[in-house]
Design a protein around this motif. Sequence first.
Motif, PDB file in Angstrom:
ATOM      1  N   THR A  33       0.824  -1.217   0.000  1.00  0.00           N
ATOM      2  CA  THR A  33       0.000   0.000   0.000  1.00  0.00           C
ATOM      3  C   THR A  33       0.856   1.265   0.000  1.00  0.00           C
ATOM      4  O   THR A  33       0.428   2.293  -0.518  1.00  0.00           O
ATOM      5  CB  THR A  33      -0.928   0.068   1.239  1.00  0.00           C
ATOM      6  OG1 THR A  33      -0.127   0.123   2.421  1.00  0.00           O
ATOM      7  CG2 THR A  33      -1.856  -1.130   1.306  1.00  0.00           C
ATOM      8  N   GLY A  34       2.062   1.174   0.581  1.00  0.00           N
ATOM      9  CA  GLY A  34       2.906   2.366   0.710  1.00  0.00           C
ATOM     10  C   GLY A  34       3.210   3.001  -0.631  1.00  0.00           C
ATOM     11  O   GLY A  34       3.104   4.227  -0.804  1.00  0.00           O
ATOM     12  N   GLU A  35       3.558   2.182  -1.617  1.00  0.00           N
ATOM     13  CA  GLU A  35       3.889   2.700  -2.944  1.00  0.00           C
ATOM     14  C   GLU A  35       2.645   3.218  -3.669  1.00  0.00           C
ATOM     15  O   GLU A  35       2.736   4.111  -4.508  1.00  0.00           O
ATOM     16  CB  GLU A  35       4.576   1.619  -3.779  1.00  0.00           C
ATOM     17  CG  GLU A  35       6.061   1.404  -3.461  1.00  0.00           C
ATOM     18  CD  GLU A  35       6.303   0.705  -2.142  1.00  0.00           C
ATOM     19  OE1 GLU A  35       5.377   0.056  -1.629  1.00  0.00           O
ATOM     20  OE2 GLU A  35       7.422   0.825  -1.602  1.00  0.00           O
ATOM     21  N   CYS A  36       1.492   2.646  -3.353  1.00  0.00           N
ATOM     22  CA  CYS A  36       0.259   3.107  -4.002  1.00  0.00           C
ATOM     23  C   CYS A  36      -0.094   4.520  -3.539  1.00  0.00           C
ATOM     24  O   CYS A  36      -0.634   5.318  -4.309  1.00  0.00           O
ATOM     25  CB  CYS A  36      -0.889   2.145  -3.707  1.00  0.00           C
ATOM     26  SG  CYS A  36      -0.632   0.534  -4.473  1.00  0.00           S
ATOM     27  N   VAL A  37       0.217   4.832  -2.292  1.00  0.00           N
ATOM     28  CA  VAL A  37      -0.024   6.184  -1.783  1.00  0.00           C
ATOM     29  C   VAL A  37       0.884   7.180  -2.505  1.00  0.00           C
ATOM     30  O   VAL A  37       0.421   8.184  -3.060  1.00  0.00           O
ATOM     31  CB  VAL A  37       0.210   6.244  -0.255  1.00  0.00           C
ATOM     32  CG1 VAL A  37       0.238   7.687   0.234  1.00  0.00           C
ATOM     33  CG2 VAL A  37      -0.863   5.450   0.481  1.00  0.00           C
ATOM     34  N   SER A  38       2.184   6.918  -2.531  1.00  0.00           N
ATOM     35  CA  SER A  38       3.107   7.891  -3.135  1.00  0.00           C
ATOM     36  C   SER A  38       2.858   8.025  -4.632  1.00  0.00           C
ATOM     37  O   SER A  38       2.953   9.115  -5.195  1.00  0.00           O
ATOM     38  CB  SER A  38       4.568   7.511  -2.856  1.00  0.00           C
ATOM     39  OG  SER A  38       4.812   6.181  -3.193  1.00  0.00           O
TER      40      SER A  38
END
Lengths: 421, 421
Positions: free
Chosen positions: A73-78
Motif C-alpha cells: 500500500t505504501g507505494e500506491c499512496v506515493s
Amino acid sequence: MKKIIVQKFGGTSVADTNKIKHVADVIIKEKQNGNDVVVVVSAMGHTTDHLLKLAHEINAAPSERELDMLLSTGECVSMSLLTMALQSKGYDAISYNASQIGIITENVHTKARIVDIKTDKLKKSLEEGKIIVIAGFQGVTPEGEITTLGRGGSDTSAVAIASALGAERCDIYTDVEGVYTTDPRIVPNASKLDEISYEEMLELAHAGANVLHPRSVETAKQYSMPLRVRSTFKYDDKGTLILGVDKMEIYKPVAGVAQDLSQVRVVVCDIPDTPGEAATLFSSLAKENISVDMIIQSYARKVSQTNDIAFTINKEDLEKTEEIVNKVKDKLHAGDVSFDDNIAKISIVGAGMIDRPGIASTMFQTLADAGINIRMISTSEIKISCLINKEDSQKAVKALHKVFNLGCDTIAEVKGTLPDV
Amino acid sequence: MKKIIVQKFGGTSVADTNKIKHVADVIIKEKQNGNDVVVVVSAMGHTTDHLLKLAHEINAAPSERELDMLLSTGECVSMSLLTMALQSKGYDAISYNASQIGIITENVHTKARIVDIKTDKLKKSLEEGKIIVIAGFQGVTPEGEITTLGRGGSDTSAVAIASALGAERCDIYTDVEGVYTTDPRIVPNASKLDEISYEEMLELAHAGANVLHPRSVETAKQYSMPLRVRSTFKYDDKGTLILGVDKMEIYKPVAGVAQDLSQVRVVVCDIPDTPGEAATLFSSLAKENISVDMIIQSYARKVSQTNDIAFTINKEDLEKTEEIVNKVKDKLHAGDVSFDDNIAKISIVGAGMIDRPGIASTMFQTLADAGINIRMISTSEIKISCLINKEDSQKAVKALHKVFNLGCDTIAEVKGTLPDV
C-alpha cells in the motif's frame, strides 16, 4: 518514436508533499526534453517502517502474504500523490499499481522475482501522451496474489520496466549525487565516478556500497540497460552512468574502495576431514537462504584428521546461522564454533585490474604498512576483499583510497554521519 | 453447509492495533458459533482524512481516479492487519482487496455502484475453513480501474457481499449499540429498537439518523438481507435487527424521531407561471447531482402571474446550488433568491402510521402546543417531516418523542456531544 526514459525516485525523494512537488518538477524537465517518461516510485519516507511496526504490534511473526498485502500500500499512496502533483502542474499523468500493469512475479512472498512485465497499458498511455507513475517494489502472481520484491525492490522494478519498454536509459534518483570512489564520510576528497561498469558496480554493491541494490544492477547488466545514479535535488548534475565495460574507457585499475561492517565471521573447528563435510554445512545454510560470503578452509591436520572452516555471513542472518551451525556441528562431530562481529570487510574493485598485475600485492603491502592485520582474503576477477579488525576499517579505506590515487581536488558533500564502530 | 455471517467493522472499531485485536476476538466468537465468517473492514480511524489532507496539499482539485487509487489503500492496510491479528490468535484467515475478488462496479470514480461480485475465491477460501477479510469501500471496473463507492461505502460492500454469498445475516458493527427512537444526546431515555423495517430505516437515515447509510439499507432491502446494527464493544448486546416489514410485529405507529440540521432552505421568488419553469430549475440541479429534499410551490399570484418555489438542499451542495440557481434565475426572469440555513428538519417515521390516521395532526398539534412554527411540510407513506427554526429543534424532538410514547425506563449511554445549534 520518442525515446523512453524511466525514472525511479526513492523514499527520501518523496518523503513529504513538498518533496513530491519537487519530484514532479524533475519529471517535467525530462518530459520537456522531448522524451516519454515512465516513473517508478517508492513509499514515502518512513511509511514502510511504520507499517511494519503496526504489523509487529499485532503479530510477532506476521504471515508473509499479509505483509506483502500491507507493505504494497505504501507505494500506491506515493504513486497517486505524485500523479496528482503532475496533474496540478498541467501535465497529463496516470498511476498504475503492479496488478493493473501485470508486473508478474513468481509466487513467493516478500522477495519475489519478476518473471514478466506486460506493456500493453503502458504503451497505450504513452501513446496518449501521458506521464506514467508506477508503484515500485510490488508485483502480482498469475493468480492475482500480491507480492513484493524485497530489498532494493523499487530499483529492480524500474530496471525491469525500462528493459521491458526498451527504454533509452533508467535514471535512479536518490539523495546522493552518484557513485563515489569510496564513502565520502571516511575520505572527504572521494571522487564521484562519471562512469562505472555493471560488474564493478555489482562488486561494490556486494562489498558494502549502499547506493544501489545488486539485484537491480544484475538486471540492468542482463538487458544492457544503461543506469544513471543521480541526485533528486541537483538535476543538472549528471551523476554516475553505469554501463557495459565494453563501452567504457578505463583509466585506473581500481575504481573504488568499499567497506562492509555488517559481516560476522563464523569459525567451525575440528571438522573431520572426510569428503562432503563442508558440503553438508553450506547446503544447510543455502537451504535457509543464508548467503555465505568469504570461505576459508584450513589444511587438514595430520594427527587429528580434522580441519577448520571459517566463513562470513551477514549480521541479519546470525540467529538462523547459529541454529543451523549448532545442529550441523553435532551431526558432523565437529569441535567448537565461534562467532566474531568485530570485523570489517575492505574491498577494492576495478575492471582495470584484470590485466594489471600487482594490484593485490599493493593492497596487502599498504595494509601491512598501516599496521593492519589481514584475517581473511577473497578475490574475484575484478575485486579483492580483505577481512580486518573493525577498528582498523577507516584507516584501511583511507590508505587504499590514497595509494590507488582515487581522490579528487574537491571535498564531497557529506550526508549523515558514520555509524559508530 | 455452514451458515455464512458477514460482519462489517467501521473505522472507529479498527482505529488502533489494540482495537484491531479486539475486533479479531469478536470475529472469532462468531466463528466459534459454528458459522463461516466473512469480514468487511473500513480504513483505520482517521486514515482517509489524512490521505485527503495530503492530496489537497498537492492538488486543490485532485482527479477522481487518483483519489480512488489513494483512498483505496486505507482499507488494504486495516484488512491485512486484521488478518494478521486473526492469525496470531491461531485462526486461518486471508485478506482480499476488491480487485482480487472482483467486486465489479460501474466505471465511475468516488461514487461507483456495485454491478457484480465474483464469489469463486470467497467460496474456495470458506471451503478451506478460512476467515475472509475484505477491504470495504472499494471496487474495480471490468478494465481493472480501481473505484470507490462513496459515503457509507463499506456498509454497502458488506451488504452486497452478504447478498452475493447468500449469507444468513449481515452484522454492521459500530460504536453505538443499535438504532434508537431518537438521538440519545437529545432525549436521554430514548429506546433502542429491537427491530425496524428497511423502509423505516431508510426514512430515518434520509431524515438525519447517521447510523447507517441509506444505500446499504436499500441494497439490503433489495435482496431481503437481514441487517443487524450492533456494538463492537458489547458483543452480547444483539443491537437492532433491520428486516422486511412483513416479518415484523408492529406495536407502535411511530418508530423514531429524527432531526437533520444539515439542510438549507432555498426560495426563488416570482417565477413566471408558465409551464416547464420548475422543471428547468430542478433538472439543472439534478444534472449536477444535487439532491433536492422538500419542495413547495406557492399558488400563482393572479396579478403578476408568478409564483414562488421553496426547496431544501444539503449544506454541502450550497456553493454549487447558488451558482446554478443564479444562472437559472436570469434565464427564467425570476425575482429574488434567498438561502436560509437556520432551519431543522424534524421527521417522525413508522411503518405503523400507514393504517393509523391522525398521526400527522398529532405531530402538528404537538409542535403548535410547544410554540414551534412549521415552515414547510413533506410526507411519505411512512414519514412526516416538518421544517422548523433551528433553535426549536431539540424542543421539537423531545416533545414528539414523548407524545408518541417512545421513551424507555433506562438512560442510554451517550457518545460524544451534540453539535452547537
